[in-house]
Design a protein around this motif. Sequence first.
Motif, PDB file in Angstrom:
ATOM      1  N   GLU A  79      48.856  28.000 -28.030  1.00 43.46           N
ATOM      2  CA  GLU A  79      47.581  27.267 -28.185  1.00 43.46           C
ATOM      3  C   GLU A  79      46.675  27.502 -26.969  1.00 43.46           C
ATOM      4  N   THR A  80      46.410  28.758 -26.693  1.00 41.06           N
ATOM      5  CA  THR A  80      45.665  29.098 -25.475  1.00 41.06           C
ATOM      6  C   THR A  80      44.282  28.450 -25.447  1.00 41.06           C
ATOM      7  N   GLN A  81      43.843  28.138 -24.228  1.00 40.43           N
ATOM      8  CA  GLN A  81      42.544  27.523 -23.993  1.00 40.43           C
ATOM      9  C   GLN A  81      41.784  28.349 -22.966  1.00 40.43           C
ATOM     10  N   PRO A  82      40.461  28.250 -22.927  1.00 43.58           N
ATOM     11  CA  PRO A  82      39.693  29.052 -21.966  1.00 43.58           C
ATOM     12  C   PRO A  82      40.176  28.877 -20.522  1.00 43.58           C
ATOM     13  N   GLU A  83      40.641  27.689 -20.178  1.00 38.19           N
ATOM     14  CA  GLU A  83      41.106  27.457 -18.797  1.00 38.19           C
ATOM     15  C   GLU A  83      42.432  28.152 -18.489  1.00 38.19           C
ATOM     16  N   ASP A  84      43.044  28.767 -19.498  1.00 42.12           N
ATOM     17  CA  ASP A  84      44.237  29.581 -19.250  1.00 42.12           C
ATOM     18  C   ASP A  84      43.854  30.964 -18.726  1.00 42.12           C
ATOM     19  N   SER A  85      42.582  31.313 -18.787  1.00 40.68           N
ATOM     20  CA  SER A  85      42.129  32.614 -18.284  1.00 40.68           C
ATOM     21  C   SER A  85      42.390  32.698 -16.782  1.00 40.68           C
ATOM     22  N   ALA A  86      43.138  33.738 -16.387  1.00 42.85           N
ATOM     23  CA  ALA A  86      43.543  33.888 -14.993  1.00 42.85           C
ATOM     24  C   ALA A  86      44.396  35.142 -14.884  1.00 42.85           C
ATOM     25  N   VAL A  87      44.820  35.445 -13.666  1.00 43.42           N
ATOM     26  CA  VAL A  87      45.827  36.487 -13.460  1.00 43.42           C
ATOM     27  C   VAL A  87      47.179  35.811 -13.298  1.00 43.42           C
ATOM     28  N   TYR A  88      48.154  36.302 -14.036  1.00 36.08           N
ATOM     29  CA  TYR A  88      49.497  35.740 -13.998  1.00 36.08           C
ATOM     30  C   TYR A  88      50.447  36.750 -13.348  1.00 36.08           C
ATOM     31  N   PHE A  89      51.238  36.255 -12.414  1.00 34.03           N
ATOM     32  CA  PHE A  89      52.218  37.091 -11.715  1.00 34.03           C
ATOM     33  C   PHE A  89      53.627  36.598 -12.015  1.00 34.03           C
ATOM     34  N   CYS A  90      54.501  37.517 -12.393  1.00 35.36           N
ATOM     35  CA  CYS A  90      55.916  37.186 -12.436  1.00 35.36           C
ATOM     36  C   CYS A  90      56.547  37.636 -11.125  1.00 35.36           C
ATOM     37  N   ALA A  91      57.705  37.127 -10.830  1.00 32.67           N
ATOM     38  CA  ALA A  91      58.407  37.511  -9.608  1.00 32.67           C
ATOM     39  C   ALA A  91      59.902  37.349  -9.821  1.00 32.67           C
ATOM     40  N   GLY A  92      60.673  38.080  -9.025  1.00 33.27           N
ATOM     41  CA  GLY A  92      62.124  37.979  -9.106  1.00 33.27           C
ATOM     42  C   GLY A  92      62.724  37.982  -7.722  1.00 33.27           C
ATOM     43  N   GLY A  93      63.819  37.247  -7.567  1.00 34.13           N
ATOM     44  CA  GLY A  93      64.489  37.185  -6.282  1.00 34.13           C
ATOM     45  C   GLY A  93      65.750  36.369  -6.381  1.00 34.13           C
ATOM     46  N   THR A  94      66.285  36.027  -5.218  1.00 33.61           N
ATOM     47  CA  THR A  94      67.506  35.227  -5.184  1.00 33.61           C
ATOM     48  C   THR A  94      67.222  33.909  -4.484  1.00 33.61           C
ATOM     49  N   THR A  95      67.768  32.842  -5.006  1.00 35.43           N
ATOM     50  CA  THR A  95      67.510  31.528  -4.423  1.00 35.43           C
ATOM     51  C   THR A  95      68.117  31.400  -3.036  1.00 35.43           C
ATOM     52  N   SER A  96      69.120  32.200  -2.739  1.00 34.06           N
ATOM     53  CA  SER A  96      69.755  32.073  -1.423  1.00 34.06           C
ATOM     54  C   SER A  96      68.854  32.551  -0.301  1.00 34.06           C
ATOM     55  N   TYR A  97      67.898  33.412  -0.618  1.00 38.58           N
ATOM     56  CA  TYR A  97      67.027  33.927   0.434  1.00 38.58           C
ATOM     57  C   TYR A  97      65.567  33.550   0.245  1.00 38.58           C
ATOM     58  N   ASP A  98      65.214  33.060  -0.936  1.00 37.31           N
ATOM     59  CA  ASP A  98      63.825  32.689  -1.208  1.00 37.31           C
ATOM     60  C   ASP A  98      62.842  33.808  -0.954  1.00 37.31           C
ATOM     61  N   LYS A  99      63.279  35.024  -1.007  1.00 35.50           N
ATOM     62  CA  LYS A  99      62.360  36.164  -0.887  1.00 35.50           C
ATOM     63  C   LYS A  99      62.212  36.732  -2.275  1.00 35.50           C
ATOM     64  N   VAL A 100      61.021  36.671  -2.805  1.00 36.25           N
ATOM     65  CA  VAL A 100      60.801  37.175  -4.139  1.00 36.25           C
ATOM     66  C   VAL A 100      59.882  38.377  -4.100  1.00 36.25           C
ATOM     67  N   ILE A 101      60.057  39.260  -5.072  1.00 40.70           N
ATOM     68  CA  ILE A 101      59.196  40.420  -5.238  1.00 40.70           C
ATOM     69  C   ILE A 101      58.320  40.169  -6.450  1.00 40.70           C
ATOM     70  N   PHE A 102      57.026  40.391  -6.291  1.00 38.56           N
ATOM     71  CA  PHE A 102      56.074  40.095  -7.342  1.00 38.56           C
ATOM     72  C   PHE A 102      55.786  41.312  -8.200  1.00 38.56           C
ATOM     73  N   GLY A 103      55.522  41.066  -9.462  1.00 35.05           N
ATOM     74  CA  GLY A 103      54.993  42.088 -10.339  1.00 35.05           C
ATOM     75  C   GLY A 103      53.519  42.312 -10.041  1.00 35.05           C
ATOM     76  N   PRO A 104      52.903  43.332 -10.648  1.00 36.61           N
ATOM     77  CA  PRO A 104      51.508  43.679 -10.351  1.00 36.61           C
ATOM     78  C   PRO A 104      50.475  42.753 -10.966  1.00 36.61           C
ATOM     79  N   GLY A 105      50.886  41.878 -11.863  1.00 34.60           N
ATOM     80  CA  GLY A 105      49.956  40.913 -12.433  1.00 34.60           C
ATOM     81  C   GLY A 105      49.434  41.290 -13.807  1.00 34.60           C
ATOM     82  N   THR A 106      49.082  40.263 -14.582  1.00 34.99           N
ATOM     83  CA  THR A 106      48.452  40.413 -15.900  1.00 34.99           C
ATOM     84  C   THR A 106      47.184  39.576 -15.918  1.00 34.99           C
TER      85      THR A 106
END
Lengths: 112, 111
Positions: A79-106
Motif C-alpha cells: 500500500e505504498t504512499q508518496p511519502e515512501d519515496s526515498a532511497v532504500y539501503f540494505c546492509a549485511g553484517g554480524t551482530t558481534s561486530y556491528d560493522k555492516v556493509i551497505f548495498g548501493p541503494g534503490t
Amino acid sequence: GENVEQHPSTLSVQEGDSAVIKCTYSDSASNYFPWYKQELGKRPQLIIDIRSNVGEKKDQRIAVTLNKTAKHFSLHITETQPEDSAVYFCAGGTTSYDKVIFGPGTSLSVIP
Amino acid sequence: DADVTQTPRNRITKTGKRIMLECSQTKGHDRMYWYRQDPGLGLRLIYYSFDVKDINKGEISDGYSVSRQAQAKFSLSLESAIPNQTALYFCATSRTRGSQYFGPGTRLTVL
C-alpha cells in the motif's frame, strides 16, 4: 569480506501498489540485516532489521524476508504512499561486530 | 534529545589542503563510524571505533585518518584533500550489538 548487492537500482510504482527490493550477500557468517531509508537531503534512518534466527519480520506496511540458504533478503512495502519515496539501503553484517556493509541503494518513486 | 551532530555541514576546500570533519554524540553509544556516500555506490565505511582506545580501518581508509578524542567525539581527517574525495560524509553511532544512528552529514567539495 562481505559484499552486498541490491536490485533494482530504481523503482517506480503507483500509489497503493506494492514495492519489492532484493539484496544478496556473500558472507555466510553474516547474521544481521538492517534496512535504511534516506529521504532527499536527509540522513539514513533505520526502518526495520532482521536477524538470522527468523525468516520474516513485519512492521505495519513493511516486511522483510530472509533466506539464509540462498543468501538473499528482501524488503516488501505494501500500500505504498508518496511519502515512501526515498532511497532504500540494505546492509549485511554480524551482530558481534556491528560493522555492516551497505548495498548501493534503490531509489523508490511512488507516483500519486 | 540525544543526537548525533556533525560539523561543518558544508565545506569547500582546495586540493592539497588538510581538513577535519568532526562528529559528536549525546546518545551515550560506545561505537562510532565514518562513512562516505557517493551516488550509485551507497554508504562505504571509512573507519570505525568500538571504544576510545580502538580504531579500525573500513573498506576505503586510504587518504583518511581518524581520532577518537572521547567516547562522544570521533573526527575524520583528510591530510591532503584531492578532488575524488568530494562526497557526502556521514558519522554514525551504535550501542554494542545495536543499530546505527546517523548524523546529518557533511557535504565536502574539493576543488
